[in-house]
Design a protein around this motif. Structure first.
Motif, PDB file in Angstrom:
ATOM      1  N   LEU B 260       0.854  -1.193   0.000  1.00 62.11           N
ATOM      2  CA  LEU B 260       0.000   0.000   0.000  1.00 62.11           C
ATOM      3  C   LEU B 260       0.892   1.246   0.000  1.00 62.11           C
ATOM      4  O   LEU B 260       1.884   1.291   0.715  1.00 62.11           O
ATOM      5  N   PRO B 261       0.533   2.284  -0.795  1.00 61.55           N
ATOM      6  CA  PRO B 261       1.309   3.531  -0.726  1.00 61.55           C
ATOM      7  C   PRO B 261       1.363   4.043   0.722  1.00 61.55           C
ATOM      8  O   PRO B 261       0.360   3.974   1.453  1.00 61.55           O
ATOM      9  N   ALA B 262       2.528   4.547   1.097  1.00 60.76           N
ATOM     10  CA  ALA B 262       2.744   4.933   2.498  1.00 60.76           C
ATOM     11  C   ALA B 262       1.731   5.975   2.965  1.00 60.76           C
ATOM     12  O   ALA B 262       1.243   5.920   4.108  1.00 60.76           O
ATOM     13  N   ALA B 263       1.380   6.903   2.071  1.00 55.59           N
ATOM     14  CA  ALA B 263       0.470   7.976   2.484  1.00 55.59           C
ATOM     15  C   ALA B 263      -0.910   7.410   2.814  1.00 55.59           C
ATOM     16  O   ALA B 263      -1.550   7.805   3.796  1.00 55.59           O
ATOM     17  N   LEU B 264      -1.355   6.462   1.974  1.00 55.63           N
ATOM     18  CA  LEU B 264      -2.679   5.858   2.182  1.00 55.63           C
ATOM     19  C   LEU B 264      -2.680   5.045   3.473  1.00 55.63           C
ATOM     20  O   LEU B 264      -3.621   5.104   4.271  1.00 55.63           O
ATOM     21  N   ARG B 265      -1.588   4.312   3.669  1.00 55.19           N
ATOM     22  CA  ARG B 265      -1.500   3.510   4.890  1.00 55.19           C
ATOM     23  C   ARG B 265      -1.605   4.414   6.127  1.00 55.19           C
ATOM     24  O   ARG B 265      -2.326   4.111   7.081  1.00 55.19           O
ATOM     25  N   GLU B 266      -0.903   5.535   6.045  1.00 55.04           N
ATOM     26  CA  GLU B 266      -0.918   6.456   7.181  1.00 55.04           C
ATOM     27  C   GLU B 266      -2.331   6.993   7.430  1.00 55.04           C
ATOM     28  O   GLU B 266      -2.803   7.054   8.566  1.00 55.04           O
ATOM     29  N   GLN B 267      -3.014   7.329   6.303  1.00 54.21           N
ATOM     30  CA  GLN B 267      -4.378   7.861   6.432  1.00 54.21           C
ATOM     31  C   GLN B 267      -5.304   6.808   7.057  1.00 54.21           C
ATOM     32  O   GLN B 267      -6.081   7.097   7.964  1.00 54.21           O
ATOM     33  N   TRP B 268      -5.201   5.564   6.595  1.00 54.30           N
ATOM     34  CA  TRP B 268      -6.062   4.498   7.109  1.00 54.30           C
ATOM     35  C   TRP B 268      -5.748   4.174   8.573  1.00 54.30           C
ATOM     36  O   TRP B 268      -6.630   3.819   9.339  1.00 54.30           O
ATOM     37  N   GLN B 269      -4.452   4.314   8.914  1.00 50.38           N
ATOM     38  CA  GLN B 269      -4.103   4.015  10.308  1.00 50.38           C
ATOM     39  C   GLN B 269      -4.658   5.058  11.261  1.00 50.38           C
ATOM     40  O   GLN B 269      -4.781   4.811  12.459  1.00 50.38           O
ATOM     41  N   SER B 270      -5.007   6.235  10.719  1.00 47.59           N
ATOM     42  CA  SER B 270      -5.555   7.277  11.594  1.00 47.59           C
ATOM     43  C   SER B 270      -7.048   7.061  11.855  1.00 47.59           C
ATOM     44  O   SER B 270      -7.646   7.735  12.681  1.00 47.59           O
ATOM     45  N   LEU B 271      -7.664   6.115  11.135  1.00 53.86           N
ATOM     46  CA  LEU B 271      -9.099   5.855  11.329  1.00 53.86           C
ATOM     47  C   LEU B 271      -9.303   5.031  12.591  1.00 53.86           C
ATOM     48  O   LEU B 271      -8.457   4.220  12.966  1.00 53.86           O
TER      49      LEU B 271
END
Lengths: 460, 460
Positions: B260-271
């Motif tokens: 997964l692109p790092a930015a997307l992973r980071e966004q999803w981890q904030s959910l």
């Protein structure tokens, strides 16, 4: 013509009636494990009572908390010796029905492979077995008037579900059932030409285990990668019951199991597996080590997966994580194991293998221990002589992988030392399976065998 | 009052009729996977055709080799832009029926937890979703006469079985279905107050595997220690699909899966996982590593055991070694995997794990690949604005663990770049499970959301 020859001739002459009677007995759907077969059980018991009354026995249907037994005795002693004859009239479920080529409770006669075969549930296990004894009594009565012994007949309706009411009955009818020798008419031959007496029986109990996940049914896409799947949990537990060689890997399971005496092992190793396996393939089954197949079948315990169900069973697809999954198992025990101990070891094993959040629900109780009977008894010798006279081959003393709970009860509760387990079932009769069958020639020779056994034992 | 406000007010005023219409739609037992529901499928399609005809659409029931689709279009262009609206009227099986507190095809309204809830199979997935769009059309028509765009409606009857006829239909109706933007009305919200658009969908295929032992059913006592038990073989195979952490252990399964692109992973981890899991416990499920639950659900593939059956499933005990055992699985794929490749890897894995003498029979074909849609589309921006206006919270662009085959077909076959997957299902609606439900407030706000989306997109 001797009296014995006259009785045997009467058996032969009476065969059409004997077959008709067996066919009638096979029409009762006396499946002990299915509540909707209760009427079939009751009707079967009443019909058997009438048959025994007609032979001059005092017969009754003895009620229990479960299914009734038919109990009967000859009205006068008839001899110095009291012999008990045990059979069971209940049968295994016929499912899967669609696998039968004729309806399981509409007996179908087929002429094939030089035999007159009768197809029906119970044809072999065990209605033909008890019917052979009744027909032997009939021939004795017709020719000789009386039996040369006092006969007590016990026909059970719960053998296939582990005989839950039998202990009560043995307690309630202690005087009636106390006997010099017990014949357990529910066992098999070695081959279609060689008779056998079974001197070892395995113990048995059943267990049903359901794994509940913390959630109910879930969408497999939304939760498949994060929520517990109880089918996976159950599969993991079932897969770890056995090791790669097919031996039980649960710690403590074999505790108390004694090694087989070397002489017996040697004798069993000399037997030809092909003769008893009757075409059943052992490919992919547990590995045989030095002990050979008969030690595994007769003297080593097993845990068997009888069934499994969970989630979507069809017809269509359902993309679901099920909320629960259930397995049914049977445990076959040998001397040195008890149902209570093994059940508790199994339940601890399941609990120890549950992931956090899973719950195991168990159903199952009671059970039967294994039995070993005295192979040096004069009654066994007499019965073995009678069987050899009928079949022309020496009687084999063997073990069995099956279980007949009354043997353990008679030995333990009533101190009946001499329990003679015999019968004429064959490995390819498809017992407990679709298209169960028996053949008319074995029915005839089985009846003749009982005529001869009664004659031999009556002389003791 | 603006035109939009007038249409929204009409939606509110029309709610009793909208609820009555949904209830009627829920009475059709349109289970696509069960042959005996064919009549329910046909009746449901015809009723929907009538509803669309009444709104002035040209509607037809388009036959396929499987279940029909309802296709409809506005009679005049109505705007520069052609928009496709997709929904499905078929539903998952309702089994186990006994787990429902009211019959699954007799919609039951319950006032509970401050909500007016409608219980029925399809209440959430997906009859309420397609009905919300139809009711939005109705309000538009009543107030404005015409829609501000040309609308093409596709209501499918085979979504829950993997849309086997859809490729044919897309080929046959290529001109009709070619569109500027496609709305896929079959998805979920983030929480009960925050709307979402799904930009990633998983692929899906089903597989049924039956393990046949070399013998039919056998007596468990006689053959348990020497013959193959296919339930044990199947359990072993199923247990080895995953490793101890719950990851798929089949070699090659994850091949082609990109990180997964790092930015997307980071966004999803904030959910917040609690917001989307809606009370579903993840205890005992696959372990979450650093990636967190949403990467697992939306962007990691899974193999899920949907069901298992073999041997005795009750009610009574049957001491049997079954002749065969069957499992049903669903495979959820991500970008980089194809159904053909994964199915072939799985079948090779099963074959490689079969003991000598066992035979595996497979059933299953076709399937859908995963899709990623363009998150930077102006249509997505417009829809996101409309949803935020209705719900008062920013629209989340998210993934889904579910599968909607038409998205892949529209993108691949018709080059429809802008597929907007949205809807108002919630994680605790019990979709694919007993007691599926929806609530009247979400129905109202869902209809209003579609009114606003049509308005926003019509301006482009």
């Amino acid at each position: 013509m001797s009296r014995l020859e006259a009785i045997l001739a009467k058996v032969d002459a009476n065969m059409p009636t004997s077959i008709a009677g067996l066919k009638h007995l096979l029409t009762f759907p006396s499946v002990s494990s299915q509540p909707d077969c209760k009427a079939g059980i009751i009707a079967c018991a009443k019909w058997l009572q009438t048959q025994l009354d007609d032979l001059g026995f005092n017969a009754e249907v003895a009620e229990t908390e479960g299914h009734p037994l038919v109990l009967a005795r000859t009205p006068s002693p008839g001899g110095a010796l009291r012999a008990l004859f045990y059979g069971h009239y209940d049968v295994q479920p016929a499912e899967p029905i669609e696998a039968w080529h004729s309806p399981p409770f509409q007996p179908m006669i087929r002429e094939e492979e030089g035999l007159t075969r009768i197809y029906a549930r119970g044809a072999s296990d065990s209605k033909s077995q008890l019917w052979s004894v009744i027909e032997a009594f009939r021939a004795w009565k017709f020719v000789a008037g009386d039996l040369p012994l006092e006969a007590v007949v016990v026909l059970e309706g719960e053998e296939e579900i582990g005989s839950p009411s039998l202990a009560q009955i043995v307690e309630r009818y202690r005087d009636l059932l106390s006997c010099d020798v017990a014949f357990i008419c529910d066992s098999d031959m070695w081959t279609s030409t060689r008779p056998a007496i079974t001197t070892r029986l395995k113990g048995l109990f059943h267990e049903k285990v359901t794994i509940h996940a913390p959630n109910g049914d879930l969408h497999s896409g939304h939760f498949g990668n994060v929520a517990m799947n109880p089918v996976r949990v159950l599969a993991g537990i079932l897969a770890s019951i056995h090791d790669e060689r097919g031996q039980v890997a649960i710690e403590g399971f074999y505790e108390g199991v004694r090694p087989l005496p070397a002489a017996l092992r040697e004798q069993w190793q000399s037997l030809d597996p092909a003769e008893a396996l009757a075409g059943v393939s052992t490919e992919g089954g547990p590995e045989w080590d030095a002990c050979g197949p008969f030690e595994l079948i007769w003297a080593r315990p097993s845990i068997d997966l009888n069934g499994i169900v969970g989630g979507n069973t069809g017809p269509g697809e359902r993309s679901v994580l099920p909320g629960s999954a259930t397995a049914r198992l049977s445990f076959r025990l040998v001397d040195g194991q008890s149902p209570e101990q093994v059940r508790s070891i199994f339940r601890r094993f399941v609990e120890a293998n549950l992931p956090q959040g899973a719950r195991a629900e168990f159903e199952g109780q009671g059970g039967t221990s294994a039995v070993l009977v005295n192979e040096n008894s004069p009654y066994i010798a007499a019965a073995a002589r009678a069987l050899e006279a009928e079949w022309g081959e020496p009687t084999l003393l063997k073990g069995s992988g099956g279980t007949i709970p009354i043997v353990e009860l008679l030995m333990r509760e009533l101190a009946v030392v001499d329990c003679i387990v015999t019968g004429f079932i064959l490995a390819d009769d498809a017992i407990h399976a679709p298209n169960e069958r028996y053949d008319a020639n074995r029915l005839r020779k089985g009846i003749r065998s009982w005529v001869r056994i009664i004659d031999e034992v009556g002389k003791l």
